[in-house]
Scaffold this active site. Structure first.
Site, PDB file in Angstrom:
ATOM      1  N   LYS A 294      -8.070   6.858   1.398  1.00  0.00           N
ATOM      2  CA  LYS A 294      -6.824   5.748   1.686  1.00  0.00           C
ATOM      3  C   LYS A 294      -6.705   4.277   0.726  1.00  0.00           C
ATOM      4  O   LYS A 294      -5.808   4.064   1.046  1.00  0.00           O
ATOM      5  CB  LYS A 294      -7.986   5.250   3.485  1.00  0.00           C
ATOM      6  CG  LYS A 294      -7.780   6.141   4.016  1.00  0.00           C
ATOM      7  CD  LYS A 294      -8.191   5.371   5.715  1.00  0.00           C
ATOM      8  CE  LYS A 294      -7.868   5.938   6.572  1.00  0.00           C
ATOM      9  NZ  LYS A 294      -8.478   5.822   7.774  1.00  0.00           N
ATOM     10  N   ASP A 331      -4.252   1.880  11.664  1.00  0.00           N
ATOM     11  CA  ASP A 331      -5.603   2.074  12.316  1.00  0.00           C
ATOM     12  C   ASP A 331      -5.956   0.335  12.853  1.00  0.00           C
ATOM     13  O   ASP A 331      -6.015   0.413  13.992  1.00  0.00           O
ATOM     14  CB  ASP A 331      -7.257   2.445  11.094  1.00  0.00           C
ATOM     15  CG  ASP A 331      -6.893   3.625  10.856  1.00  0.00           C
ATOM     16  OD1 ASP A 331      -6.923   4.262  11.694  1.00  0.00           O
ATOM     17  OD2 ASP A 331      -7.437   3.402   9.797  1.00  0.00           O
TER      18      ASP A 331
END
Ligand code: NAP
Length: 501
Positions: A294, A331
């Site tokens: 990520k 997210d």
């Protein structure tokens, strides 16, 4: 090429009866099946199975491939080559259109013998490399073709997408070649070969017979691989490990619900460079990013959403024209979607446990929504640095018993399967209205159980997981995500897992 189907079911069992049961199941899903005779317990069991096969109407209209691979070639058959040939010839007489003969046995048999014994069947001559790529694929192909078989098969364990593509190209440049990049890394390539004419993938009905195989059930119902064609859009998730990800269930359910010709695949990526080098050839349109890529992915992007850049983590990438990569972080929005309906965030005080990628997304999202964020992490420096960046404060463990928060969010993996007995906080440290655990495996973590016992409202990570996935899907397709279909797929998969434990 072997039959008319893209999926070749692999039927493999120790007992004749179980083989027949598997075959019946296989032929309900596809009309092409490989019969792994070498998996049957002994010669008598093979003969028993083939006798019954000869009598059954089950095989009508099916293309069957008989395989009796010897141990020296990675199979299970312990008998001699002569016996192997006898079984294959019985199989051809019992209705198998093809027989698979490995190069190790074929090279020891005079062609005339093969002709006399097996002349009525079509030969698939195979070479398997379970330990890794052969040095010279061209030479392997030339050796296989020497005996003038009807088709050849090359299966090699691939530890990179670059190697997987080398194997895949064999079937693109020649007719009558079955090319199989084996292993978990090569899995997406095996799938994507099905977009091409004549592409075929092996899928076990029950027992895995080669590394990284996907079951027949998943291949048909989860990935809908039998519908792939040149226009099938490709998406996926990259991570290491990746086998546990529920994103394929969720995203494929969304494509199916909206009748979009696209697939979402798991990519086991050890090396980002290897994956990025394959994006264009695989014609990938977008991908999700998970642990541990990520943060690393950022430096490979051509552009990045300012929010994702601020968080310092990207979980969604869109591939635009010319192979240009743009990153987003969903997210962030998913935290808000999970929390906002439950508590007014503006003016609230929220404790975040952890200071990694997920914690950063949660902290920035909550700060942006007007909450004061407090960070507790085992490494005080990391907690302080995130607190500074999000305009909040770092708190020490000994403060927790005395402090009250509107909500507590766990953004560490503590309590995640298989360590389900652990909680990042003790019951007496839960002084709040609401506890949100970002973990979704299991849904009822130890932390959430402790909170519920104290009468505190709880939210499981599956809500966030579904929300972040829906946002990804919308970024890729430009359409509204079918959230209910995605939720059903995730809940079904989680329930199935929980039952299996
Ligand atoms: P990460 O970047 O590796 O961060 C993990 C954080 O947890 C770090 O602060 C780490 O501390 C801390 N930590 C790890 N093990 C710990 C332990 N035994 N005790 C105390 N702290 C510990 O991982 P991430 O991407 O943020 O993911 C964290 C969790 O969030 C995942 O496990 C996942 O369940 C969840 N998540 C859920 C969703 C969702 O959609 N529901 C999305 C993203 C993430 P150190 O820095 O000291 O190692």
């Amino acid at each position: 090429m072997l039959g008319r189907d893209k999926i070749c079911a692999v039927v493999a069992a120790a007992k004749s009866q179980a083989m027949h049961r598997q075959l019946a199941r296989a032929l309900r899903e596809t009309r092409t099946a490989e019969l792994r005779l070498d998996w049957l317990a002994d010669d008598q069991e093979i003969t028993r199975f083939l006798k019954r096969l000869a009598d059954t109407r089950l095989r009508a209209g099916a293309t069957l491939i008989a395989t009796c691979r010897r141990r020296e070639a990675g199979g299970r058959y312990r008998g001699s080559i002569a016996k192997q040939l006898v079984h294959l010839s019985e199989a051809v007489r019992a209705g198998c259109a093809w027989y698979d003969l490995e190069i190790e046995s074929a090279s020891k048999c005079p062609p005339e013998l093969l002709d006399v014994l097996l002349g009525e069947g079509r030969e698939l001559r195979s070479a398997h490399f379970f330990q890794g790529m052969p040095r010279n694929l061209k030479r392997v192909v030339a050796e296989l073709e020497r005996g003038r078989p009807d088709a050849i098969k090359v299966a090699a364990q691939c530890d990179s997408l670059a190697d997987s593509l080398k194997v895949a190209r064999l079937s693109r440049t020649r007719r009558n070649v079955v090319a199989i990049p084996m292993g978990e890394v090569g899995l997406p390539v095996r799938f994507l070969m099905l977009r091409e004419r004549g592409g075929v993938a092996y899928a076990p009905v029950e027992n895995t017979t080669a590394p990284g195989q996907i079951s027949l059930e998943e291949m048909k119902n989860l990935y809908r691989a039998d519908h792939f064609d040149g226009r099938t859009g490709v998406y996926g998730v990259i991570g290491d490990p990746i086998g546990h990800s529920l994103s394929p269930q969720m995203q494929n359910a969304a494509f199916e619900a909206r009748r979009i010709n696209a697939v979402y695949l798991p990519f086991l990526v050890h090396d980002l460079g290897d994956f990025l080098g394959a994006v264009e050839e695989l014609r990938i349109r977008g991908f999700s990013v998970t642990i541990p890529h990520k943060e690393r992915i950022l430096r490979h992007l051509d552009g990045c959403d300012p929010l994702a850049a601020k968080i310092g983590a990207v979980n969604t990438v869109v591939v635009r024209g010319g192979g240009k990569l743009y990153g987003y972080n969903t997210d962030y929005v998913s935290v808000l979607r999970a929390l906002e309906p439950r508590i007014p965030l503006r003016g609230s005080r929220v404790l975040i446990v952890g200071a990694g990628g997920a914690a950063r997304a949660v902290a920035f999202a909550l700060a942006e929504a007007g909450a004061t964020v407090c960070i507790f992490a085992r490494r005080r420096e990391k907690a302080k640095s995130l607190a500074r960046a999000a305009g909040g404060e770092a708190v020490a463990r000994n403060q927790l018993r005395r402090e009250y928060f509107d909500a507590i969010v766990n953004a560490t993996p503590v309590g995640m399967h298989p360590n389900v007995g652990r909680s990042p906080l003790e019951a007496r440290e839960l002084n709040c209205r609401l506890v949100f655990d970002t973990i979704y495996r299991p849904r009822a973590t130890k932390l959430l159980q402790l909170a519920a016992r104290r009468g505190i409202e709880t939210i499981s990570g599956d809500e966030m997981f579904i929300a972040q996935g829906a946002a990804q899907w919308e970024i890729w397709t430009g359409e509204r995500a079918p959230v209910e279909a995605m939720r059903r797929a995730v809940v079904r998969a989680l329930k199935r897992e929980e039952k299996g434990r």
